[in-house]
Design an enzyme around this catalytic site. Structure first.
Site, PDB file in Angstrom:
ATOM      1  N   SER A  15       1.108  -1.613  -0.124  1.00 20.31           N
ATOM      2  CA  SER A  15      -0.152  -0.162  -0.688  1.00 20.31           C
ATOM      3  C   SER A  15       1.088   0.929  -0.071  1.00 20.31           C
ATOM      4  O   SER A  15       2.129   1.683  -0.042  1.00 20.31           O
ATOM      5  CB  SER A  15      -0.727   0.141   1.114  1.00 20.31           C
ATOM      6  N   LYS A  16       0.049   2.568  -0.050  1.00 22.62           N
ATOM      7  CA  LYS A  16       0.797   3.701  -0.104  1.00 22.62           C
ATOM      8  C   LYS A  16       1.958   3.892   1.155  1.00 22.62           C
ATOM      9  O   LYS A  16       3.123   3.820   0.412  1.00 22.62           O
ATOM     10  CB  LYS A  16       0.193   4.629   0.333  1.00 22.62           C
ATOM     11  N   ARG A  17       1.661   2.989   2.052  1.00 21.08           N
ATOM     12  CA  ARG A  17       2.797   4.122   3.121  1.00 21.08           C
ATOM     13  C   ARG A  17       4.215   2.842   2.619  1.00 21.08           C
ATOM     14  O   ARG A  17       5.288   3.436   3.387  1.00 21.08           O
ATOM     15  CB  ARG A  17       2.588   3.493   4.707  1.00 21.08           C
ATOM     16  N   HIS A  18       4.323   2.181   1.737  1.00 24.62           N
ATOM     17  CA  HIS A  18       5.052   0.911   1.299  1.00 24.62           C
ATOM     18  C   HIS A  18       6.284   2.045   0.088  1.00 24.62           C
ATOM     19  O   HIS A  18       7.069   2.093  -0.168  1.00 24.62           O
ATOM     20  CB  HIS A  18       5.074  -0.224   1.146  1.00 24.62           C
ATOM     21  N   GLY A  19       5.508   3.076  -0.292  1.00 26.13           N
ATOM     22  CA  GLY A  19       6.406   3.831  -1.180  1.00 26.13           C
ATOM     23  C   GLY A  19       5.236   4.133  -2.878  1.00 26.13           C
ATOM     24  O   GLY A  19       3.662   4.117  -1.670  1.00 26.13           O
TER      25      GLY A  19
END
Ligand code: GLU
Length: 480
Positions: free
Chosen positions: A255-259
Site C-alpha cells: 500500500s501507499k505507506r510502502h512507497g
C-alpha cells in the site's frame, strides 16, 4: 493449450482509485493466460459501490495498461458481444436475476431496518456469537413479501442452506472447502436497486461466458457465496485461480505507506514498462529455472498458471530497479533516445542527446537518471574550488594538473576519447599522481560534478572549445 474450451478471462477492477500495481500483476496473469490459450480478455468495470467511485480510475486503467503493452479484447470503450461492460449500466439485468431467484424460492425480500440489523449485531457480539442475519424476513409468506416489496424499501437475500459444504479446486490453492453453517443469508440486491459484488460478479461471469476466473487472493473468502449463487441459478462455476497478494517488505498488503503503488508513479520515476512487466510477473510466479529476464512475449511462452505460488510475493524495489537497468541496456540506442525524450528539457539538442546514449546506457536504471548525467553538455558549469581540489593535493597542485590538461588537450589534433585518454595518462605519469586523482579534477572542471559518464567520452562529447574553456575557468577558480 486447453483443448476444446474457448478461453475467456476478465479483469474486473472497481474504479475506486488509480490503477494499483498489485492489480496490474493480476491483470498481467489474465493477459498471459488469454494469450497462451488464444483466448479473449475482457475488461469489466465493477462500479456497484457508487459511493467509492473515483473519476481518475478509468483513464488510469487505460493509460497504465497501454503504457505497459497489455491489451484486451472487450471492454467499455472497445465494446464487444457482451456489452455493456460497466456494471452500473447493467442494473436491470441483475434485478431480473434477483427476481428470478425470489420467484423460484431461492431468495427473499428483506425489510429489516438498519437499526434492527445494528441491534442484532450488537446482541450477537455481546453473546460472542458469529454476527450474521437471523433470517427474520425469510418467514414472511412470499405473497405478502411481494406486496410489501412494491412499496417498502427492501433488499433481496439468498436463502443459504443450513448445512453442507461447498468446495472448489483452486488452480493455485488446490482443494478449498467451506462449511455452509458459517455463511449468512447474503444480500444480492441492495435497497438502491444496485447488486452486491457477489451477485453482479456471478451473473456477469456467467453471461459473459468467462471460462476461468483469475483474481486476487483477497476474493477467495467470497467463493462459497458465489458457489451458492451459481447453484441457485443452476449454472456451473468456472475454474478459478486466486493469485497471491503483492506484499510490502513488512509482509502486509502493498500500500501507499510502502512507497509508490500507482502505475503512473513508476512511469514518472522513469521505469521502462518492459522492466515493470518483467519484475511484476515474478512477484508470485517462478519459472523453475535460473532465467529471469522475460519480455511480454517470453512470458506468454513461459508463464504457467500451475507455477503460480501460494505465498504472497514481496515487493523489492532494488530488484525492480535492477530490471530497470537490464531493460534500458536491451533497448536499441535510437529507441532509448526516444524513450528519454519526455524526461529531458525540450530545448536540449536531440542530436547531442543521441550521441550520449552509448556512454550513459550502462549507467542508468531509470530514464529520469539521464538528465543529470548529461546536463553538463547543455548548460554552463561553475564548480566550487573545494570540489575541484584533488584528493591529498593542494589547490596549487591541482591547478598545475589542470593547466597541463589544457596544454595537452589543445595540442591534440582530434579530441576523440582515445587521444584524451592517452593525454591524461601521460599527465598522471609525469606528475606521479594516481590516474583517478587527475581524472577527478578534470571531471569536476569540465562537468561540474564528481559523478557522470566516462570522462574521456564526456570530453569528446563536449568538444574542444568548451572543454578548454571550462578547464581555463577551473584554473582561474583555483588561482583564487
Ligand atoms: N472488483 C474486484 C476488484 O476490484 C474484482 C473482483 C473479481 O475479480 O472477481 O478487485
Amino acid at each position: 493449450m486447453l483443448a476444446a474450451v474457448t478461453v475467456r478471462v476478465r479483469f474486473a477492477p472497481s474504479p475506486t482509485g488509480e490503477l494499483h500495481i498489485g492489480s496490474v500483476r493480476t491483470i498481467l496473469y489474465n493477459y498471459l493466460f488469454a494469450k497462451q490459450n488464444a483466448g479473449a480478455l475482457v475488461l469489466r468495470i465493477e462500479d456497484t459501490d457508487q459511493a467509492r467511485l473515483d473519476p481518475r480510475a478509468l483513464p488510469s486503467i487505460y493509460d497504465g495498461l497501454h503504457w505497459l503493452g497489455i491489451g484486451w479484447d472487450e471492454g467499455p470503450r472497445e465494446g464487444g458481444p457482451y456489452a455493456p461492460y460497466v456494471q452500473s449500466e447493467r442494473l436491470a439485468l441483475y434485478q431480473r436475476h434477483a427476481q428470478q431467484l425470489v420467484d423460484q424460492g431461492d431468495a427473499y425480500f428483506c425489510f429489516c431496518s438498519k437499526e434492527r440489523l445494528d441491534q442484532l449485531r450488537a446482541q450477537q457480539q455481546a453473546r460472542k456469537e458469529l454476527t450474521r442475519y437471523d433470517r427474520f424476513c425469510r418467514r414472511i409468506d412470499p405473497a405478502t413479501a411481494a406486496e410489501r416489496a412494491a412499496r417498502e424499501p427492501h433488499v433481496v437475500r439468498l436463502k443459504v442452506p443450513d448445512e453442507g459444504a461447498v468446495a472448489i479446486d483452486d488452480l493455485v490453492h488446490g482443494h478449498v472447502e467451506w462449511e455452509l453453517a458459517t455463511i449468512e443469508d447474503q444480500v444480492l440486491l441492495k435497497t438502491d436497486g444496485f447488486p452486491t459484488y457477489h451477485l453482479a460478479v456471478v451473473v456477469d461471469d456467467h453471461l459473459m461466458a468467462v471460462s476461468h476466473i483469475i483474481r486476487g487472493e483477497e476474493w477467495l473468502a467470497s467463493v462459497p457465496k458465489h458457489i451458492l449463487i451459481y447453484r441457485a441459478f443452476g449454472w456451473p462455476a468456472p475454474p478459478m485461480a486466486h493469485v497471491p497478494l503483492v506484499l510490502g517488505p513488512d509482509g502486509k498488503k502493498l500500500s501507499k505507506r510502502h512507497g509508490a503503488t500507482r502505475v503512473a508513479e513508476f512511469r514518472e520515476q522513469g521505469y521502462l514498462p518492459e522492466a515493470l512487466v518483467n519484475y511484476l510477473a515474478l512477484v508470485g510466479w517462478a519459472p523453475g529455472t535460473e532465467d529471469e529476464v522475460f519480455s511480454l512475449d517470453d512470458l506468454v511462452a513461459r508463464w504457467r498458471i500451475d507455477q503460480v505460488q501460494r505465498a504472497g510475493g514481496k515487493w523489492d524495489v532494488e530488484r525492480l530497479r535492477w530490471f530497470g537497468g537490464v531493460w534500458i541496456r536491451r533497448l536499441p540506442e535510437d529507441e532509448l533516445a526516444r524513450r528519454l525524450d519526455p524526461f529531458l528539457p525540450p530545448q536540449w539538442d536531440r542530436s547531442v542527446v543521441r550521441a550520449t546514449i552509448p556512454v550513459i546506457r550502462e549507467r542508468i536504471e531509470l530514464l529520469t537518471q539521464a538528465k543529470d548525467l548529461i546536463a553538463f553538455l547543455f548548460g554552463d558549469v561553475a564548480p566550487e574550488a573545494a570540489l575541484l581540489v584533488a584528493k591529498k593535493r593542494t589547490p596549487e597542485e591541482t591547478r598545475t594538473a589542470i593547466a597541463r590538461a589544457m596544454g595537452s588537450l589543445s595540442a591534440l589534433g582530434s579530441l576523440d576519447h582515445g587521444a584524451v585518454k592517452d593525454a591524461l595518462e601521460k599527465i598522471a605519469a609525469d606528475l606521479g599522481w594516481k590516474q583517478g586523482d587527475v581524472n577527478m579534477a578534470v571531471r569536476v572542471a569540465v562537468t561540474g560534478t564528481k559523478v557522470g559518464p566516462p570522462l574521456y567520452e564526456s570530453i569528446e562529447l563536449l568538444g574542444r572549445e568548451r572543454a578548454l574553456s571550462r578547464l581555463a575557468r577551473a584554473e582561474e577558480i583555483l588561482r583564487g
